[in-house]
Every structure is written in structure tokens, then in C-alpha cells.
Design an enzyme around this catalytic site. Structure first.
Site, mmCIF file in Angstrom:
data_model
loop_
_atom_site.group_PDB
_atom_site.id
_atom_site.type_symbol
_atom_site.label_atom_id
_atom_site.label_comp_id
_atom_site.label_asym_id
_atom_site.label_seq_id
_atom_site.Cartn_x
_atom_site.Cartn_y
_atom_site.Cartn_z
ATOM 1 C CB CYS A 1 -0.735 -3.598 8.779
ATOM 2 S SG CYS A 1 0.377 -2.319 8.136
ATOM 3 C CD GLU B 1 -1.379 -2.259 2.168
ATOM 4 O OE1 GLU B 1 -0.222 -2.688 1.981
ATOM 5 O OE2 GLU B 1 -2.136 -2.747 3.016
ATOM 6 C CB CYS C 1 -1.096 -0.051 5.160
ATOM 7 S SG CYS C 1 0.568 -0.642 4.763
#
Length: 147
Positions: free
Chosen positions: A82, A54, A85
Site C-alpha cells: 500500500c 511489511e 508500506c
């Protein structure tokens, strides 16, 4: 193109990461139906914890568009973002995120927590499970190969 078509493009990036010995996560960013950037995990080769798919795609999209606000873009990623990101997505003002596989260890778009639901100034919309099995399978194959 459909959401599934875009996720297949993200899967191409995940396969590229797989072949390079990286955890196979791929991402693309679209604007007005066109792919403007592609990203993939690069952490192992670059020895950099920040180089998730990302982040790679967001960096390239910002360079392509000449600014940090990606307010009219969509992100497609093969694995649920996560916390790092998800934070980058919020900060880049990406309004719509689609992901494939759910991340039972670090998922921050609903699985472990939902950072997009917190009272930040910007709240992306998120949809998970796009080509979920395909996105999960490449991860399973990678970790099977490691063991």
C-alpha cells in the site's frame, strides 16, 4: 532458494496472520540469500494501523542489522504494498521488492499508482505476481470466512 521458495515463506506468515484473525498478509526480508526477518499483519490485535506485514518485517530487519538502511536486502510480501508500506520501503532503501497478489484497492507498486516510479532519491525495483494464485487464494478464503 528461488523467488517462489521465499514467497512460500511469506505465505507461512500470512497463514499465521489468518489463524490469528488478521488479514492474511505475510512478508520476509532476505540478505545474501538468508531470511533475516519475518512479518505479518498485526493491526487488529494490536489496534494499530501501522502494523502491516511489511512494516513488521522492516522493523525486525532494522533491529537485526542494527541500522535503518536495508540497501542489500530483498522484501517478499504476499500482497502488493500500500502507499504507507511503499513509502517505508523507499525510506529503508530496500532495492528489490517481490509481491504475490495485486491489490486492486490500495496497490502502490503499479496497480493504483506506482510510488517507486516517482522521482524520489531512492527507487526500488519491483516484481509482482510471484505465486499470485496462492497469495490471492488465502485472501479470498479469509474474506469468504468473514462474510
Amino acid at each position: 532458494m528461488t523467488k517462489e521458495d521465499y514467497m512460500r515463506e511469506a505465505l507461512i506468515m500470512a497463514r499465521e496472520a489468518f489463524e490469528d484473525g488478521e488479514v492474511p498478509v505475510g512478508a520476509i526480508i532476505t540478505q545474501n540469500g538468508e531470511i533475516i526477518s519475518r512479518g505479518r499483519n498485526r493491526r487488529e490485535k494490536a489496534k494499530n494501523a501501522l502494523l502491516h506485514a511489511e512494516i513488521d518485517a522492516i522493523d525486525k530487519a532494522c533491529r537485526t542489522l542494527g541500522g535503518w538502511r536495508l540497501w542489500n536486502c530483498e522484501l517478499y510480501v504476499t500482497l502488493e504494498p500500500c502507499p504507507m508500506c511503499a513509502g517505508a520501503i523507499i525510506n529503508a532503501h530496500i532495492p528489490k521488492v517481490y509481491f504475490g497478489a495485486y491489490d486492486l484497492k490500495n496497490g502502490s507498486c503499479g496497480t493504483i499508482t506506482d510510488l517507486f516510479a516517482l522521482p524520489y532519491a531512492f527507487k526500488p525495483d519491483c516484481e509482482g505476481g510471484i505465486l499470485r494464485e496462492d497469495c490471492s487464494e488465502i485472501l479470498r478464503d479469509f474474506f469468504k470466512k468473514l462474510r
